[in-house]
Design a protein around this motif. Structure first.
Motif, PDB file in Angstrom:
ATOM      1  N   ILE A   1       0.881  -1.160   0.000  1.00 37.30           N
ATOM      2  CA  ILE A   1       0.000   0.000   0.000  1.00 37.30           C
ATOM      3  C   ILE A   1       0.920   1.211   0.000  1.00 37.30           C
ATOM      4  CG2 ILE A   1      -1.785   1.286   1.228  1.00 37.30           C
ATOM      5  CD1 ILE A   1      -2.676  -1.387   2.464  1.00 37.30           C
ATOM      6  N   PHE A   2       0.939   1.976  -1.096  1.00 34.19           N
ATOM      7  CA  PHE A   2       1.952   3.017  -1.214  1.00 34.19           C
ATOM      8  C   PHE A   2       1.446   4.188  -2.052  1.00 34.19           C
ATOM      9  CE2 PHE A   2       2.363   0.691  -5.070  1.00 34.19           C
ATOM     10  CZ  PHE A   2       3.133   1.399  -5.984  1.00 34.19           C
ATOM     11  N   GLY A   3       2.141   5.330  -1.923  1.00 38.62           N
ATOM     12  CA  GLY A   3       1.812   6.493  -2.733  1.00 38.62           C
ATOM     13  C   GLY A   3       1.562   7.735  -1.908  1.00 38.62           C
ATOM     14  N   ARG A   4       1.216   8.837  -2.597  1.00 48.95           N
ATOM     15  CA  ARG A   4       1.083  10.139  -1.945  1.00 48.95           C
ATOM     16  C   ARG A   4      -0.357  10.588  -1.764  1.00 48.95           C
ATOM     17  NH1 ARG A   4       3.744  12.289  -7.093  1.00 48.95           N
ATOM     18  NH2 ARG A   4       2.000  12.579  -8.525  1.00 48.95           N
ATOM     19  N   ALA A   5      -1.333   9.751  -2.099  1.00 46.33           N
ATOM     20  CA  ALA A   5      -2.730  10.139  -1.924  1.00 46.33           C
ATOM     21  C   ALA A   5      -3.104  10.205  -0.448  1.00 46.33           C
ATOM     22  CB  ALA A   5      -3.646   9.158  -2.646  1.00 46.33           C
ATOM     23  N   THR A   6      -4.233  10.854  -0.186  1.00 48.80           N
ATOM     24  CA  THR A   6      -4.878  10.762   1.116  1.00 48.80           C
ATOM     25  C   THR A   6      -5.844   9.587   1.027  1.00 48.80           C
ATOM     26  OG1 THR A   6      -4.715  13.119   1.617  1.00 48.80           O
ATOM     27  CG2 THR A   6      -6.475  11.887   2.712  1.00 48.80           C
ATOM     28  N   ALA A   7      -5.532   8.508   1.725  1.00 51.45           N
ATOM     29  CA  ALA A   7      -6.331   7.289   1.617  1.00 51.45           C
ATOM     30  C   ALA A   7      -6.720   6.804   3.004  1.00 51.45           C
ATOM     31  CB  ALA A   7      -5.563   6.201   0.876  1.00 51.45           C
ATOM     32  N   VAL A   8      -8.009   6.572   3.195  1.00 51.02           N
ATOM     33  CA  VAL A   8      -8.535   6.099   4.472  1.00 51.02           C
ATOM     34  C   VAL A   8      -9.022   4.665   4.310  1.00 51.02           C
ATOM     35  CG1 VAL A   8     -10.374   6.361   6.168  1.00 51.02           C
ATOM     36  CG2 VAL A   8      -9.168   8.380   5.297  1.00 51.02           C
ATOM     37  N   PHE A   9      -8.470   3.776   5.124  1.00 52.85           N
ATOM     38  CA  PHE A   9      -8.878   2.373   5.163  1.00 52.85           C
ATOM     39  C   PHE A   9      -9.732   2.187   6.406  1.00 52.85           C
ATOM     40  CE2 PHE A   9      -5.124   2.776   2.670  1.00 52.85           C
ATOM     41  CZ  PHE A   9      -5.212   1.823   1.677  1.00 52.85           C
ATOM     42  N   ASP A  10     -11.007   1.990   6.207  1.00 55.59           N
ATOM     43  CA  ASP A  10     -11.976   1.939   7.296  1.00 55.59           C
ATOM     44  C   ASP A  10     -12.507   0.520   7.439  1.00 55.59           C
ATOM     45  OD1 ASP A  10     -13.706   2.739   9.288  1.00 55.59           O
ATOM     46  OD2 ASP A  10     -15.048   3.874   7.981  1.00 55.59           O
ATOM     47  N   ARG A  11     -12.154  -0.136   8.544  1.00 51.25           N
ATOM     48  CA  ARG A  11     -12.618  -1.506   8.821  1.00 51.25           C
ATOM     49  C   ARG A  11     -12.189  -2.475   7.711  1.00 51.25           C
ATOM     50  NH1 ARG A  11     -16.342   2.172  10.536  1.00 51.25           N
ATOM     51  NH2 ARG A  11     -17.151   1.925  12.659  1.00 51.25           N
TER      52      ARG A  11
ATOM     53  N   LEU B   1      -1.911   8.298   4.748  1.00 56.62           N
ATOM     54  CA  LEU B   1      -2.621   7.026   4.888  1.00 56.62           C
ATOM     55  C   LEU B   1      -3.153   6.885   6.308  1.00 56.62           C
ATOM     56  CD1 LEU B   1      -0.056   4.627   3.123  1.00 56.62           C
ATOM     57  CD2 LEU B   1      -1.889   5.984   2.075  1.00 56.62           C
ATOM     58  N   LEU B   2      -4.443   6.581   6.433  1.00 53.37           N
ATOM     59  CA  LEU B   2      -5.067   6.363   7.732  1.00 53.37           C
ATOM     60  C   LEU B   2      -5.749   5.004   7.744  1.00 53.37           C
ATOM     61  CD1 LEU B   2      -6.086   7.298  10.543  1.00 53.37           C
ATOM     62  CD2 LEU B   2      -8.052   8.318   9.362  1.00 53.37           C
ATOM     63  N   PHE B   3      -5.439   4.210   8.753  1.00 55.04           N
ATOM     64  CA  PHE B   3      -6.076   2.906   8.944  1.00 55.04           C
ATOM     65  C   PHE B   3      -6.899   2.981  10.220  1.00 55.04           C
ATOM     66  CE2 PHE B   3      -2.368   2.319   6.370  1.00 55.04           C
ATOM     67  CZ  PHE B   3      -2.731   1.379   5.420  1.00 55.04           C
ATOM     68  N   HIS B   4      -8.209   2.829  10.070  1.00 52.22           N
ATOM     69  CA  HIS B   4      -9.139   2.994  11.184  1.00 52.22           C
ATOM     70  C   HIS B   4      -9.897   1.696  11.424  1.00 52.22           C
ATOM     71  CE1 HIS B   4     -13.302   4.210  12.579  1.00 52.22           C
ATOM     72  NE2 HIS B   4     -12.552   4.698  13.537  1.00 52.22           N
ATOM     73  N   ARG B   5      -9.709   1.123  12.595  1.00 56.91           N
ATOM     74  CA  ARG B   5     -10.407  -0.112  12.973  1.00 56.91           C
ATOM     75  C   ARG B   5     -10.188  -1.222  11.948  1.00 56.91           C
ATOM     76  NH1 ARG B   5     -16.072   2.133  15.750  1.00 56.91           N
ATOM     77  NH2 ARG B   5     -15.017   3.406  17.323  1.00 56.91           N
TER      78      ARG B   5
END
Length: 350
Positions: free
Chosen positions: A204-214, A243-247
């Motif tokens: 999982i890579f790159g410069r985007a704003t990416a949210v991984f939710d559950r 990159l944000l990984f939430h729950r």
């Protein structure tokens, strides 16, 4: 030879087994505007043909329903085709597979190689794209091609803003999911909910704003030490949200302590790529060591924006080597804060 496994079931190329809850064939949203089917019973027999036939500059979503089957060949969603949705019409995400099999070092017709971006099975340049209830895969077989040393093989490359993936599987080995933007300093937001991503190196890579939710984030066992790296963010210094990984759940069949949560990627040695990965309220397996982050070449992880908050599980160790958000920082490091931007976008409400 490495084999992908999913919830204890050998899945070969990873396109059969799934641990996701079954979903209705046409769950949610409007009826499809076009149907793709491998047997010719739909409007199109291929994904790219359906994309090419979709209206340009659509102001409302255009839904392409995809009947169960495996669809091979590269797919490009151009910037001229915003607001497209690919919706799998099977009962599970594994029943619709969109895949290709080229890698960075795969020779191109006419000379040269594809490169990392060119290896992508699916490239999304159209803003407002959505995918639900299907699988994206890069089926490049590393063991069958020892002559190819550039093994980065991307399943999906995104470069557009306001993208949504729900109940989608992303399958590959190295560089599975490339969340990028059209240029350095350009914000591109991606929301992924109830998804499954698997791979081994920088997957999982790159410069985007990416949210991984559950989501479930699964590291493959490649039989070496280190066994791999989950993230390689290259967030631009001007972007407060990477990159944000939430729950989420971070799982693996690899031995304990052999997989890093991430390392900071500086494309072309760009000093302004100060990568950010934040993992909060997530379960982390024993494959993650006490020192969870590592350097990328000469770039130390301590200079990146890596942090955790209230994680749990055998790999969730709190120590001086595992930066933690304060309660105050966590209050502003949320799904909504990462995605809202200047337009108030909040796909998590949908």
């Amino acid at each position: 030879m490495r084999r992908r496994t999913f919830l204890g079931m050998s899945s070969g190329l990873g396109i059969v087994a799934t641990g996701m809850v079954s979903t209705p064939a046409v769950a949610g949203g409007r009826r499809p505007d076009a149907i793709v089917a491998t047997d010719g019973s739909g409007d199109h027999s291929g994904i790219q043909a359906a994309v090419d036939a979709a209206p340009a500059a659509a102001g409302v979503p255009y839904v392409i329903g995809v009947r169960p089957g495996t669809y091979l060949g590269q797919v490009v969603i151009p910037a001229t085709k915003p607001n497209l949705e690919l919706r799998g019409l099977g009962r599970r995400p594994d029943q619709v597979v969109i895949a290709d099999d080229r890698a960075n070092g795969t020779p191109k017709p006419g000379g040269g190689t594809w490169g990392t971006s060119g290896s992508a099975s699916v490239t999304v340049d159209g803003a407002g794209f959505k995918a639900t209830n299907l699988t994206f895969a890069n089926l490049f077989d590393e063991a069958a091609h020892p002559e190819i040393t550039g093994r980065q093989a991307v399943a999906v490359l995104t470069r557009a803003d306001r993208l949504v993936f729900e109940k989608v599987r992303f399958l590959a080995n190295q560089d599975t999911l490339y969340v990028n933007s059209s240029a350095a300093g350009v914000i591109a937001r991606v929301y992924l909910r109830d998804c499954y991503v698997e791979g081994d190196v920088d997957f999982i890579f790159g410069r985007a704003t990416a949210v991984f939710d559950r989501c479930r984030i699964h590291s493959l066992d490649r039989g070496s030490t280190p066994n791999g790296y989950v993230t390689a963010p290259s967030t631009d210094i001007t972007n407060p949200h990477g990159l944000l990984f939430h729950r989420c759940r971070f799982t693996s069949d690899a031995p304990a302590g052999t997989v890093f949560l991430g390392r900071p990627w500086h494309p072309s040695q760009d000093p302004n790529a100060i990568g950010q990965t934040v993992i909060r309220e997530s379960w982390i397996g024993a494959h993650i060591p006490e020192v969870a982050w590592t350097a990328f070449g000469t770039w130390p992880w301590e200079e990146a924006r890596f942090a955790e908050y209230r994680n749990f599980g055998p790999g969730a160790i709190v120590s001086d080597n595992r930066p933690q958000l304060t309660a105050e920082q966590a209050a502003s490091t949320t799904v909504e804060a990462f995605l809202s931007g200047s337009d108030g976008w909040n796909p998590a409400r949908c």
